[in-house]
Design an enzyme around this catalytic site. Structure first.
Site, PDB file in Angstrom:
ATOM      1  N   ASN B 251      10.360 -22.359  36.007  1.00  0.00           N
ATOM      2  CA  ASN B 251      10.865 -22.586  35.167  1.00  0.00           C
ATOM      3  C   ASN B 251       9.556 -23.527  34.039  1.00  0.00           C
ATOM      4  OD1 ASN B 251      13.783 -22.993  34.292  1.00  0.00           O
ATOM      5  ND2 ASN B 251      13.247 -22.521  36.282  1.00  0.00           N
ATOM      6  N   ASN B 276      20.648 -17.906  41.879  1.00  0.00           N
ATOM      7  CA  ASN B 276      20.910 -18.480  40.760  1.00  0.00           C
ATOM      8  C   ASN B 276      22.567 -17.414  40.435  1.00  0.00           C
ATOM      9  OD1 ASN B 276      20.648 -15.582  39.568  1.00  0.00           O
ATOM     10  ND2 ASN B 276      18.404 -16.298  38.594  1.00  0.00           N
ATOM     11  N   ILE B 277      23.004 -17.992  39.359  1.00  0.00           N
ATOM     12  CA  ILE B 277      24.358 -17.568  39.197  1.00  0.00           C
ATOM     13  C   ILE B 277      24.493 -16.315  39.096  1.00  0.00           C
ATOM     14  CG2 ILE B 277      24.944 -19.274  38.470  1.00  0.00           C
ATOM     15  CD1 ILE B 277      24.906 -18.465  35.575  1.00  0.00           C
ATOM     16  N   CYS B 339      18.729 -28.675  41.608  1.00  0.00           N
ATOM     17  CA  CYS B 339      17.694 -27.021  40.816  1.00  0.00           C
ATOM     18  C   CYS B 339      17.752 -27.005  38.962  1.00  0.00           C
ATOM     19  CB  CYS B 339      19.896 -26.527  41.307  1.00  0.00           C
ATOM     20  SG  CYS B 339      20.717 -26.084  39.947  1.00  0.00           S
ATOM     21  N   SER B 340      18.393 -26.087  38.657  1.00  0.00           N
ATOM     22  CA  SER B 340      17.750 -26.399  36.684  1.00  0.00           C
ATOM     23  C   SER B 340      18.664 -27.129  36.491  1.00  0.00           C
ATOM     24  CB  SER B 340      17.588 -25.203  36.732  1.00  0.00           C
ATOM     25  OG  SER B 340      17.652 -23.677  37.293  1.00  0.00           O
ATOM     26  N   GLY B 342      21.241 -28.562  36.927  1.00  0.00           N
ATOM     27  CA  GLY B 342      21.487 -28.813  38.209  1.00  0.00           C
ATOM     28  C   GLY B 342      23.871 -30.031  38.359  1.00  0.00           C
ATOM     29  N   ASP B 344      25.461 -26.498  39.329  1.00  0.00           N
ATOM     30  CA  ASP B 344      25.437 -25.345  40.088  1.00  0.00           C
ATOM     31  C   ASP B 344      25.232 -25.197  41.692  1.00  0.00           C
ATOM     32  OD1 ASP B 344      26.970 -24.052  37.904  1.00  0.00           O
ATOM     33  OD2 ASP B 344      25.455 -23.436  37.376  1.00  0.00           O
ATOM     34  N   ARG B 385      32.309 -20.103  34.034  1.00  0.00           N
ATOM     35  CA  ARG B 385      32.195 -20.035  35.031  1.00  0.00           C
ATOM     36  C   ARG B 385      33.165 -18.913  36.079  1.00  0.00           C
ATOM     37  NH1 ARG B 385      27.677 -20.948  34.346  1.00  0.00           N
ATOM     38  NH2 ARG B 385      26.329 -22.424  34.848  1.00  0.00           N
TER      39      ARG B 385
END
Lengths: 549, 563
Positions: B251, B276-277, B339-340, B342, B344, B385
């Site tokens: 990132n 990740n998702i 996280c990225s 924030g 999930d 989601r």
């Protein structure tokens, strides 16, 4: 031989004991002929009494003059003893090694054990075949109790009394026995009261490569069929394994000679494979550093759960033939002392609610395992840690207990006992103060005169306080046939045995206590309310009398 | 929606039991604006099967057979409904209708927005005041002399995906708040989510810093410093980056990344490694497939379980929660989680930590509040989601599924610790997808406000509360040891099981499977009736005659003996 000769150092002070879930203890280590004892002398509760017979393997390690012995037990527990002094440690280790592997039956602990409890009912007399037959007689007149094997001459692994079709005489039995592996001619295993169908078990027929046949054997098993009805032969081996058996004189029933029977082959594995499986499973469970992937792949590679599924599937099949198809069944593998018994005993748990009670389950173990000649001593002389080359060891009975646990978990209200009972049986098959699981057959136990010289496990189990401890608070008697799911998702790892020493069960135990409490409190209230109702009813009937002038 | 229904009714449809394909029910299939309904012909039973359109994940139509066309409907809560329709044309019509009905294009097509909002106006208004998030902060003791409410985000000025009311360290000045927000992805600055009254340590959440390879922000550094100072007695904080370190490093090339320990005084950076998702979406599909295997061997099943990676991911989420909870409760150290973006992994880690730390979040109301706080108010993108509207499939991911599963795995380890049973979690999961209530619509508080959801829909929470009897765990007792203090779960791989109640519900059994929960619930209900009867008898019984009943104390539920 005297035990004293084997014990070079009977006592060491300053030994540190480490064991799962308990605080480290320092104390005196003592070796006796049958026990390894560690006592802190401060608090009796901290004592360790370990039967040498429970020790599966030991490992020694030294750091300077401090020795460490890792003791790996047959009940899968691992404990560690730190012993000051290299010589002491070596002596202790070598004594343990010898004492834990004594082959001589006459030195076994049950022959020395004196009960510290009062025997209310002698377990050796609790489950006599004559008594079991009385129940059968009340249901049917088609069977008789034969004493053809009274001196164990027809079949060394059978008990003196066996149930056979009434119309078949002893001579026929003798001839059929000569045609079956180990002389194990087909005998009655279970009578299904609901429809009169039966389950029989035997050893494999000795057809050999040239397809030998035996009219008496055919007559014997055909005598169990109703007119015009077909039966099922469940061979616990795959077709190819059964084919190969022919080369060694064994074989299976051909369609030509047994036209009234349909043969089904299943694939239950045999002894050495099962033992290997147990070793791998325990190894996987004991390594806590595994990642999720590694754990799952090791669990899969052990194949243990596959065996559980296969055995349960076969038992369900046998039960289905009897209950749903209304057909009689004959079960055998090769010897008829291992996979055969797994299937016949589990099928009874599925079909017969009586087997799900504490007494009934003992009767089942007695009938289908002990009397039926499962070689407990051979199968259970080593467990998952032993380094010595396995001979006849195999966790056949443990797999049976695992399968029972799976059914119990799926039907938590249908069993009078809890999993504690199953764990207790597992422990006692591998190391015990009781004589119940000694020897390999009824004939061996009778030669050793165990019923006189040892205490039966059932004498211990059937005392009220023990029965209470083993009871399942959720039990509600029902008369149903219970069909367990054999889908892999429904079969879990038996934590109570395999993770018992790895994972604290405190929270689950608390939940169990809570459950017991909820049910007991309910029963107390029920009693009180019933009392009140009765008193009220009484008052109501008395009142008019009081009012009469 | 009615215009999308090509065939409202098909007769002689078979509903096939997947566990016993030969046993099928014959009946009529109806398509309504909101549901697919199958009604059995058998006049004695007339069994009905209802499937909400918004719960439909996919409709497959395998090649037509001589007996007709099969339709296999997969639902978003992992159930499968298999239909056999005599005419291929009808099957195609039903499939096309469902395809459209199950993928609404705008919010107004959703079930909860299709009902007249003024039909039960009072009830609707009341339903939204059932939970009070501010009261939960007050329960934690916030605001206090360490943490204060800031008006910085009123009208969503600094961050449009955050709630309007935020709690920040008392010493954080408005320039620090604004500056920190500018240095964080999507303006998601570090703010309080949980305050631990015993240790005064806090859990804060945010998104990744825009640090790239060398950028820094004095205000952001001051913000983290202020967070540390809000925990008197501690001289550092943990910054938990819930991503795998490699992802976090990657990132940096995009001008984002993680905190440089040289720039931030007194932080300890910890990577956790939750994937990740996209990884999670694929993994869940695999475990769904495992659950749907027809007759798998043990090897197929265990291999499928392993290669899905699902339990590994569940373990990672739980491990993140355990790390945070231990830092807060045992070390007394505050934790900043990100996280990225924030919304999930951060939501997962923070909410799992709260469940571990705080007995209240293990009650029904507590879990509702926790979801309302860490998920709904902090801008977890529910509509993206959970695919509420036809949208980008790459945005879909089972993030809250994993949180709910962590709670389930915990409840297996601590059977007395939770006020609710498995059914509660399954029901929550269902409603995240169902859109029958307005709670989870949209992707942020601001979006929900702009849509006027409180004026147009009902809230789920009071409905669940009304049905709480069926969601109760009979083993739960407020004074039990497992309901006190922090939970310390064992996260060794063998402690995780496949959640059968979620992924493998189809199985039938004979006799019906007995569950201890149901039995104990029944016993407790009876006990209650008995208690009432006893009290009544004592009241009615005249003094002097016989002794109707012993004193009440004798049978009071005094459980000291059993602990």
């Amino acid at each position: 031989m005297e035990f004293a000769e084997l014990i070079k150092t009977p006592r060491v002070d300053g030994v540190v004991l480490r064991r799962p879930f308990l605080p480290t203890v320092e104390g005196t280590l003592c070796l006796t002929g049958h026990h390894l004892i560690l006592s802190s002398r401060q608090d009796n509760t901290e004592e360790l009494w370990l039967l040498h017979a429970n020790i599966d393997a030991i490992e020694k390690r030294f750091v300077g003059s401090l020795g460490t012995i890792i003791v790996k037990c047959k009940d899968l527990r691992v404990i560690q003893l730190d012993i000051p002094g290299m010589e002491e440690c070596l002596n202790i280790a070598s004594s343990i090694e010898v004492l834990s592997t004594l082959d001589s039956v006459s030195l076994m602990y049950p022959l020395f054990y004196r009960p510290m409890f009062q025997v209310i009912e002698d377990g050796w007399k609790s489950f006599l075949p004559e008594d079991a037959f009385k129940d059968l007689e009340s249901m049917t007149e088609e069977w008789r109790l034969s004493d053809v094997n009274k001196d164990y001459s027809v079949c060394s692994s059978y008990p003196p009394l066996v149930a056979v079709p009434k119309d078949v005489d002893d001579d026929t039995l003798r001839k059929a026995a000569a045609f079956r592996h180990g002389g194990r001619f087909p005998v009655l295993s279970y009578y299904h009261k609901k429809n009169g169908m039966v389950m029989m078990r035997s050893g494999q027929p000795l057809t050999g490569t040239n397809g030998r046949r035996c009219k008496e054997d055919e007559k014997l098993i055909n005598a169990t069929l109703r007119a015009g009805k077909r039966g099922y032969i469940i061979d616990t081996r795959t077709v190819s394994v059964a084919q190969q058996a022919k080369a060694r004189g064994g074989g299976f029933e051909s369609e030509a000679n047994y036209p009234q029977w349909r043969r089904i082959h299943k694939a239950i594995e045999r002894s050495s494979i099962l033992q290997e499986s147990l070793i791998k499973l325990v190894e996987a469970c004991n390594d806590q550093s595994h990642s999720m992937d590694r754990w799952l792949s090791k669990l899969e590679a052990s194949n243990w759960q596959t065996h559980v599924k296969e055995i349960l599937t076969t038992a369900c099949l046998a039960a289905q033939c009897i209950d749903r198809e209304g057909a009689s069944v004959l079960v055998h593998g090769t010897e008829g002392t291992d996979s055969t018994l797994q299937v016949t005993s589990l099928a009874q748990i599925i079909l017969d609610p009586a087997c799900r009670t504490i007494q009934g389950f003992q009767a089942l173990v007695e009938r289908e395992w002990l009397q039926a000649g499962h070689p407990f001593q051979q199968r259970c002389s080593q467990s998952a840690y032993s380094n010595s080359k396995p001979r006849c060891e195999a966790p056949v009975f443990l797999l049976f207990l695992d399968c029972v646990w799976q059914i119990l978990r799926q039907f938590p209200c249908s069993f009078q006992f809890s999993q504690h009972f199953l764990v207790l049986l597992f422990e006692h098959t591998y190391a015990s103060q009781f004589g119940t699981f000694m020897g390999n057959s009824a004939s061996e136990r009778s030669k050793l005169n165990l019923s006189q010289k040892t205490v039966s496990l059932w004498s211990w189990v059937n005392r009220p306080q023990e029965v209470e401890r083993l009871s399942n608070p959720l039990y509600e008697a029902n008369c149903l046939v219970i069909w367990p799911s054999v889908a892999p998702q429904s079969l879990l790892l038996w934590e109570g045995v395999f993770l018992r020493w790895k994972r604290s069960s405190r929270c689950l135990d608390e939940a169990y206590d809570e459950m017991v409490h909820i049910i007991q409190y309910n029963k107390e209230l029920q009693n009180k309310v019933n009392n009140l109702r009765r008193q009220l009813a009484q008052l109501e009937t008395e009142e008019p009398l009081l009012q009469t002038p | 929606m009615m215009e999308h229904i090509r065939t409202p009714k098909v007769e002689n449809v078979r509903l096939i039991d997947r566990t016993a394909p030969r046993k099928a029910m014959v009946g009529t299939l109806y398509l309504s604006a909101t549901h697919t309904i199958f009604v059995e012909n058998n006049p004695e039973t007339r069994r009905e099967t209802w499937v909400l359109h918004s719960m439909v994940a996919s409709v497959e139509r395998p090649p037509t057979t001589p007996s007709g066309s099969h339709l296999v409907v997969h639902t978003k809560n992992f159930q499968v409904v298999q239909l056999l329709i005599p005419q291929e044309r009808d099957a195609m019509d039903v499939q096309a209708s469902l395809a459209r009905l199950s993928r609404p294009e705008k919010y107004s097509e959703l079930y909860c927005l299709s009902i007249n909002p003024n039909a039960n106006k009072e009830e609707r208004e009341e339903s939204w005041s059932f939970l009070d998030l501010q009261a939960d902060y007050r329960r934690m003791g916030v605001p206090n002399n360490l943490w204060v409410s800031t008006p910085a985000n009123s009208e969503y000025r600094v961050c449009d995906t955050y709630p309007s009311e935020l709690f920040v360290p008392k010493s954080a000045t408005p320039p620090v708040i604004v500056g920190s927000s500018k240095f964080r992805s999507r303006g998601r600055l570090p703010v309080l989510t949980y305050f631990h009254q015993d240790t005064l340590a806090a859990i804060c959440r945010c998104s990744q810093p825009l640090s790239g390879f060398s950028a820094r922000s004095q205000e952001d550094e001051q913000m983290l410093e202020a967070i540390m100072k809000s925990n008197p007695g501690s001289d550092y904080i943990y910054v938990v980056d819930t991503r795998p370190k490699l992802n976090a490093m990657a990132n940096r090339a995009a001008g984002k990344g993680y905190e440089n320990e040289d720039h931030y005084a007194n932080i300890k950076l910890q990577f956790i490694g939750i994937e990740n998702i996209h990884v999670m979406r694929n993994s869940q599909q695999k475990i769904i497939d495992v659950g749907e295997l027809k007759t798998p061997s043990m090897g197929d099943f265990l291999w499928g379980l392993e290669s899905s990676g699902w339990l590994k991911h569940i373990k990672a989420v739980l491990d993140a929660g355990v790390f945070i909870a231990k830092a807060v409760a045992e070390e007394g150290i505050s934790v900043v989680v990100h996280c990225s973006d924030g919304w999930d992994r951060t939501a997962q880690a923070c909410s799992v930590a709260s469940v571990l730390l705080e007995p209240y979040y293990r009650t029904m109301k507590g879990l509702m509040l926790l979801i309302e706080r860490d998920w709904v108010s902090f801008g977890h993108k529910f509509s993206h989601r959970y695919n509420h509207l036809e949208g980008d499939p790459k945005e879909v991911s089972p993030v809250i599924d994993q949180f709910l599963e962590c709670v389930w795995q915990l409840s297996e380890q601590f059977p007395c610790a939770f006020e609710f049973n498995e059914r509660f979690l399954v029901q929550l999961h269902r409603h995240v997808y169902s859109c029958q209530y307005g709670n989870f619509l949209g992707n942020s508080q601001k979006e929900r406000r702009d849509m006027g959801l409180r004026e147009r829909t009902h809230s789920l929470w009071p409905q669940l509360w009304k049905d709480r009897a069926q969601y109760a765990n009979p083993l739960y007792r407020a004074d039990h040891t497992q309901t006190q203090g922090m939970l310390r779960p064992n996260t060794t791989p063998y402690c995780f099981k496949m959640w059968k109640g979620m992924y493998n519900r189809v199985e039938k059994s004979s006799p019906p499977r007995q569950t201890p929960t149901d039995l104990l619930t029944a016993v407790r209900e009876e006990t209650q009736q008995l208690e009432e009867e006893l009290t009544n008898h004592q009241e009615v019984a005249p003094g002097g005659t016989a002794q109707p009943g012993t004193k009440q104390e004798d049978c009071s539920p005094d459980k000291s003996g059993s602990n």
